[in-house]
Design a protein around this motif. Structure first.
Motif, PDB file in Angstrom:
ATOM      1  N   GLU A 109      30.222  30.873  31.146  1.00 37.39           N
ATOM      2  CA  GLU A 109      31.000  29.662  31.370  1.00 37.39           C
ATOM      3  C   GLU A 109      31.902  29.940  32.570  1.00 37.39           C
ATOM      4  N   PRO A 110      32.393  28.914  33.259  1.00 38.12           N
ATOM      5  CA  PRO A 110      33.312  29.169  34.371  1.00 38.12           C
ATOM      6  C   PRO A 110      34.475  30.062  33.925  1.00 38.12           C
ATOM      7  N   ALA A 111      34.872  30.971  34.813  1.00 37.92           N
ATOM      8  CA  ALA A 111      35.901  31.959  34.492  1.00 37.92           C
ATOM      9  C   ALA A 111      37.171  31.677  35.287  1.00 37.92           C
ATOM     10  N   LEU A 112      38.319  32.006  34.696  1.00 40.27           N
ATOM     11  CA  LEU A 112      39.611  31.817  35.349  1.00 40.27           C
ATOM     12  C   LEU A 112      40.112  33.147  35.905  1.00 40.27           C
ATOM     13  N   VAL A 113      40.496  33.144  37.169  1.00 41.38           N
ATOM     14  CA  VAL A 113      41.108  34.327  37.765  1.00 41.38           C
ATOM     15  C   VAL A 113      42.522  34.433  37.218  1.00 41.38           C
ATOM     16  N   PHE A 114      42.837  35.601  36.643  1.00 42.98           N
ATOM     17  CA  PHE A 114      44.144  35.803  36.030  1.00 42.98           C
ATOM     18  C   PHE A 114      44.852  37.059  36.540  1.00 42.98           C
ATOM     19  N   ALA A 115      44.161  37.864  37.331  1.00 41.69           N
ATOM     20  CA  ALA A 115      44.759  39.125  37.782  1.00 41.69           C
ATOM     21  C   ALA A 115      44.107  39.560  39.084  1.00 41.69           C
ATOM     22  N   SER A 116      44.719  40.572  39.708  1.00 34.98           N
ATOM     23  CA  SER A 116      44.171  41.138  40.933  1.00 34.98           C
ATOM     24  C   SER A 116      44.626  42.586  41.038  1.00 34.98           C
ATOM     25  N   ASP A 117      44.044  43.274  42.004  1.00 35.88           N
ATOM     26  CA  ASP A 117      44.522  44.628  42.270  1.00 35.88           C
ATOM     27  C   ASP A 117      45.008  44.705  43.708  1.00 35.88           C
ATOM     28  N   GLY A 118      45.566  45.837  44.076  1.00 28.73           N
ATOM     29  CA  GLY A 118      46.131  45.999  45.402  1.00 28.73           C
ATOM     30  C   GLY A 118      45.108  45.994  46.518  1.00 28.73           C
ATOM     31  N   GLY A 119      43.845  46.109  46.161  1.00 26.27           N
ATOM     32  CA  GLY A 119      42.770  46.052  47.143  1.00 26.27           C
ATOM     33  C   GLY A 119      42.259  44.643  47.368  1.00 26.27           C
ATOM     34  N   GLY A 120      42.867  43.661  46.706  1.00 22.32           N
ATOM     35  CA  GLY A 120      42.460  42.271  46.871  1.00 22.32           C
ATOM     36  C   GLY A 120      41.375  41.811  45.924  1.00 22.32           C
ATOM     37  N   HIS A 121      40.888  42.704  45.057  1.00 17.35           N
ATOM     38  CA  HIS A 121      39.867  42.302  44.084  1.00 17.35           C
ATOM     39  C   HIS A 121      40.498  41.412  43.026  1.00 17.35           C
ATOM     40  N   LEU A 122      39.726  40.477  42.545  1.00 23.57           N
ATOM     41  CA  LEU A 122      40.186  39.510  41.557  1.00 23.57           C
ATOM     42  C   LEU A 122      39.588  39.837  40.197  1.00 23.57           C
ATOM     43  N   PHE A 123      40.317  39.545  39.143  1.00 22.57           N
ATOM     44  CA  PHE A 123      39.818  39.699  37.777  1.00 22.57           C
ATOM     45  C   PHE A 123      39.793  38.312  37.143  1.00 22.57           C
ATOM     46  N   ALA A 124      38.651  37.967  36.550  1.00 22.25           N
ATOM     47  CA  ALA A 124      38.479  36.644  35.952  1.00 22.25           C
ATOM     48  C   ALA A 124      38.036  36.800  34.501  1.00 22.25           C
ATOM     49  N   LEU A 125      38.562  35.956  33.652  1.00 24.74           N
ATOM     50  CA  LEU A 125      38.201  35.937  32.237  1.00 24.74           C
ATOM     51  C   LEU A 125      37.286  34.747  31.984  1.00 24.74           C
ATOM     52  N   ALA A 126      36.103  35.060  31.439  1.00 21.64           N
ATOM     53  CA  ALA A 126      35.126  34.015  31.130  1.00 21.64           C
ATOM     54  C   ALA A 126      35.301  33.546  29.685  1.00 21.64           C
ATOM     55  N   GLY A 127      34.677  32.444  29.361  1.00 19.31           N
ATOM     56  CA  GLY A 127      34.742  31.906  28.002  1.00 19.31           C
ATOM     57  C   GLY A 127      34.216  32.867  26.956  1.00 19.31           C
ATOM     58  N   SER A 128      33.327  33.779  27.351  1.00 23.58           N
ATOM     59  CA  SER A 128      32.783  34.784  26.433  1.00 23.58           C
ATOM     60  C   SER A 128      33.825  35.827  26.049  1.00 23.58           C
ATOM     61  N   GLY A 129      34.927  35.863  26.804  1.00 21.22           N
ATOM     62  CA  GLY A 129      35.949  36.877  26.584  1.00 21.22           C
ATOM     63  C   GLY A 129      35.812  38.066  27.514  1.00 21.22           C
ATOM     64  N   ARG A 130      34.707  38.141  28.257  1.00 16.31           N
ATOM     65  CA  ARG A 130      34.489  39.263  29.165  1.00 16.31           C
ATOM     66  C   ARG A 130      35.309  39.100  30.440  1.00 16.31           C
ATOM     67  N   ILE A 131      35.693  40.252  30.999  1.00 19.72           N
ATOM     68  CA  ILE A 131      36.472  40.302  32.234  1.00 19.72           C
ATOM     69  C   ILE A 131      35.535  40.702  33.364  1.00 19.72           C
ATOM     70  N   TRP A 132      35.610  39.964  34.466  1.00 20.28           N
ATOM     71  CA  TRP A 132      34.777  40.203  35.634  1.00 20.28           C
ATOM     72  C   TRP A 132      35.665  40.537  36.821  1.00 20.28           C
ATOM     73  N   ARG A 133      35.232  41.491  37.659  1.00 18.11           N
ATOM     74  CA  ARG A 133      35.986  41.924  38.844  1.00 18.11           C
ATOM     75  C   ARG A 133      35.189  41.576  40.089  1.00 18.11           C
ATOM     76  N   SER A 134      35.856  40.934  41.045  1.00 23.55           N
ATOM     77  CA  SER A 134      35.177  40.561  42.281  1.00 23.55           C
ATOM     78  C   SER A 134      34.851  41.807  43.095  1.00 23.55           C
ATOM     79  N   THR A 135      33.756  41.747  43.828  1.00 20.57           N
ATOM     80  CA  THR A 135      33.389  42.869  44.696  1.00 20.57           C
ATOM     81  C   THR A 135      34.147  42.795  46.023  1.00 20.57           C
ATOM     82  N   THR A 136      34.720  41.640  46.319  1.00 21.34           N
ATOM     83  CA  THR A 136      35.569  41.442  47.496  1.00 21.34           C
ATOM     84  C   THR A 136      36.785  40.635  47.045  1.00 21.34           C
ATOM     85  N   GLY A 137      37.633  40.259  47.967  1.00 25.41           N
ATOM     86  CA  GLY A 137      38.812  39.465  47.639  1.00 25.41           C
ATOM     87  C   GLY A 137      38.545  37.973  47.664  1.00 25.41           C
ATOM     88  N   SER A 138      37.362  37.548  47.249  1.00 27.92           N
ATOM     89  CA  SER A 138      36.983  36.142  47.345  1.00 27.92           C
ATOM     90  C   SER A 138      36.581  35.570  45.992  1.00 27.92           C
TER      91      SER A 138
END
Length: 165
Positions: A109-138
């Motif tokens: 399901e669409p995921a909401l970005v809720f966090a980031s790291d100092g390298g610009g990577h984004l962390f998103a939480l999906a409806g499944s409960g899983r956390i996804w990390r962007s490979t870039t700052g986009s």
């Protein structure tokens, strides 16, 4: 583990442990690293931040674990832990959602970005409960699985803090 919902009491305990570890880390930081640390804090939810959470819920469907998290934590700012970790306040998540929308991840399901790291990577939480990390700052590039859920995500943050003690 993705089926396991985040427990508010567990998260309150995490906040206490993280705060204690951060106090120890900050006490010796300048002597160990040669410069003054930034503001490394876990900010507990307030009435104002809970109103921001309510506004986020009205704006878009929010995974229940994210709502639970925001009823306990307003934000986490760890600029001096590894390359930096930041759990954004609900108000910033709402602003980012208005500007960028949800993150599209294949099979989720669409995921909401809720966090980031100092390298610009984004962390998103999906409806499944899983956390996804962007490979870039986009918001638009690939996201890789980072954690089975918020509990695992916060356990990882604690390991990063305690690993610097």
């Amino acid at each position: 583990m993705a089926d396991e919902r985040l427990d508010a009491e567990w998260l309150r305990g995490w906040c206490e442990q993280a705060d204690g570890a951060l106090t120890k880390l900050m006490a010796s930081f300048q002597a160990r690293f040669g410069f003054e640390p930034g503001s490394n804090v876990v900010v507990l939810a307030s009435e104002e931040s809970q109103q921001a959470t309510d506004a986020l819920v009205e704006l878009t469907p929010v995974p229940s674990d994210l709502t639970t998290m925001y009823w306990v934590i307003d934000e986490v700012s760890l600029p001096d832990v590894e390359n930096g970790y930041f759990v954004h306040p609900a108000s910033l998540v709402a602003d980012h959602f208005r500007e960028y929308g949800a993150v599209q991840i294949d099979g989720e399901e669409p995921a909401l970005v809720f966090a980031s790291d100092g390298g610009g990577h984004l962390f998103a939480l999906a409806g499944s409960g899983r956390i996804w990390r962007s490979t870039t700052g986009s918001w638009l590039d690939q996201f890789d699985l980072a954690a089975a859920g918020l509990r695992e995500f916060f356990e990882g943050l604690y390991r990063q803090i305690s690993g610097q003690l």
